[in-house]
Scaffold this active site. Structure first.
Site, PDB file in Angstrom:
ATOM      1  CG  HIS A 108       3.608   6.916  10.824  1.00 43.84           C
ATOM      2  ND1 HIS A 108       4.826   7.559  10.057  1.00 43.84           N
ATOM      3  CD2 HIS A 108       3.317   6.128  10.000  1.00 43.84           C
ATOM      4  CE1 HIS A 108       5.216   6.804   9.235  1.00 43.84           C
ATOM      5  NE2 HIS A 108       4.198   5.945   9.092  1.00 43.84           N
TER       6      HIS A 108
ATOM      7  CG  HIS B 288      -0.112   0.109   2.588  1.00 45.57           C
ATOM      8  ND1 HIS B 288       0.231  -0.707   3.206  1.00 45.57           N
ATOM      9  CD2 HIS B 288       0.072   1.005   3.349  1.00 45.57           C
ATOM     10  CE1 HIS B 288       0.847  -0.713   4.250  1.00 45.57           C
ATOM     11  NE2 HIS B 288       0.694   0.791   4.525  1.00 45.57           N
TER      12      HIS B 288
END
Length: 317
Positions: free
Chosen positions: A179, A115
């Site tokens: 993140h 992805h």
């Protein structure tokens, strides 16, 4: 040769979860701005800088950099599977040029991309095979990682090579900023997960569904404050974006991998894709920013950004 740049964050949660209407509309507006930029530029080819999350590259052989001569999407987190349209001659010549510039890079005749590479192609072009793409993998997950200075040098070598070609090339970087999602590490993984991320054993349908559900639950819990992931760091994210926008990437050479992780979390190393893309743009003659979006989005477990840039002077020409 005309160059343009678009960098964007990706998240497996972008299309898998339903979020508040305001958040969804805000992110979609930013992606829409990027789509219009790419449509107006009309690239002949995309050079895509992307990480992997133990879906195509594994510890049995983990190169720091790899050029895909052929590539296929694995179809994780709802993204498309199937082959990318990789222009063989351009990809092969790019690899040769990078090696000639004293930068070690691997090549793959069977690159599998997840992805991190597929999502930006789908968001910007609708399909993964609607535009010729040269995928450039940068290891951003599997320690040990080389210094970020090497990423800058890789990008510069790519930019110098592309400056001599006639095609209109979009430099596309895909990665989160701060993140720290639940991506396994070899040091802390269970025996079964360690075996998978070393050998590349394909995840079963059940395992893939379980992993997807784990990430969805982590995103929901993180947004609600019930899952103790490392907090996002908007101040650091904005500092990084300011540095890229300045066009002077030299200060990045002083950013150690330890410091990057302390500031942005374990997956903040994905900024390498942004650094490589901007270094390529700089080596191709310099650049100026034309659009910048940033929002810390706990629901996506990411400092989420979208930027575009054109060659220096082109914005006012």
């Amino acid at each position: 040769m005309p160059l343009a740049l678009c960098c964007m964050s990706h998240s497996p949660l972008l299309d898998l979860t339903e979020q508040p209407a305001e958040l969804t509309a805000d992110v979609e507006a930013a992606l829409g701005q990027a789509r219009r930029f790419v449509r107006d530029f009309a690239p002949d080819v995309v050079v895509l800088f992307a990480p992997d999350h133990y879906n195509g590259f594994f510890y049995r052989l983990m190169p720091p950099f790899c050029i895909g001569l052929r590539a296929t999407g694995v179809g994780d987190y709802g993204t498309a599977d199937g082959p990318l349209d990789v222009p063989w001659d351009l990809a092969h010549e790019l690899a040769e040029s990078i090696l000639a510039a004293d930068i070690d890079v691997s090549v793959s005749m069977g690159m599998e991309v997840d992805h991190g590479a597929v999502q930006p192609l789908e968001k910007l072009f609708g399909r993964i095979d609607s535009v010729p793409v040269v995928p450039v993998f940068l290891n951003s997950v599997a320690a040990p990682l080389g210094p970020i200075r090497r990423v800058r040098l890789l990008g510069e070598a790519i930019g110098r090579h592309l400056a001599d070609r006639p095609e209109r090339v979009l430099l596309l970087g895909s990665g989160g900023l701060s993140h720290d999602p639940p991506v396994p590490t070899f040091a802390t993984a269970t025996a079964d997960v360690s075996h998978r991320i070393v050998t590349g054993r394909p995840a079963s349908t059940t395992e893939r569904a379980a992993r997807q559900e784990k990430v969805i639950e982590a995103g929901s819990g993180f947004a609600q404050g019930t899952v103790p992931l490392r907090p996002l760091n908007p101040e650091w994210d904005q500092e990084f974006l300011d540095l890229l926008e300045s066009g002077d990437l030299a200060p990045l050479d002083g950013w150690s991998n330890t410091w990057i992780e302390e500031q942005g979390g374990g997956s903040a190393h994905e900024i390498r894709t942004w650094v490589a893309a901007h270094a390529a743009m700089a080596a191709g003659g310099g650049y100026e920013s034309t659009y910048r979006y940033y929002r810390p989005i706990p629901e996506y477990i990411a400092g989420f950004a979208v930027t575009t840039a054109v060659p220096k002077g082109a914005a006012t020409a």
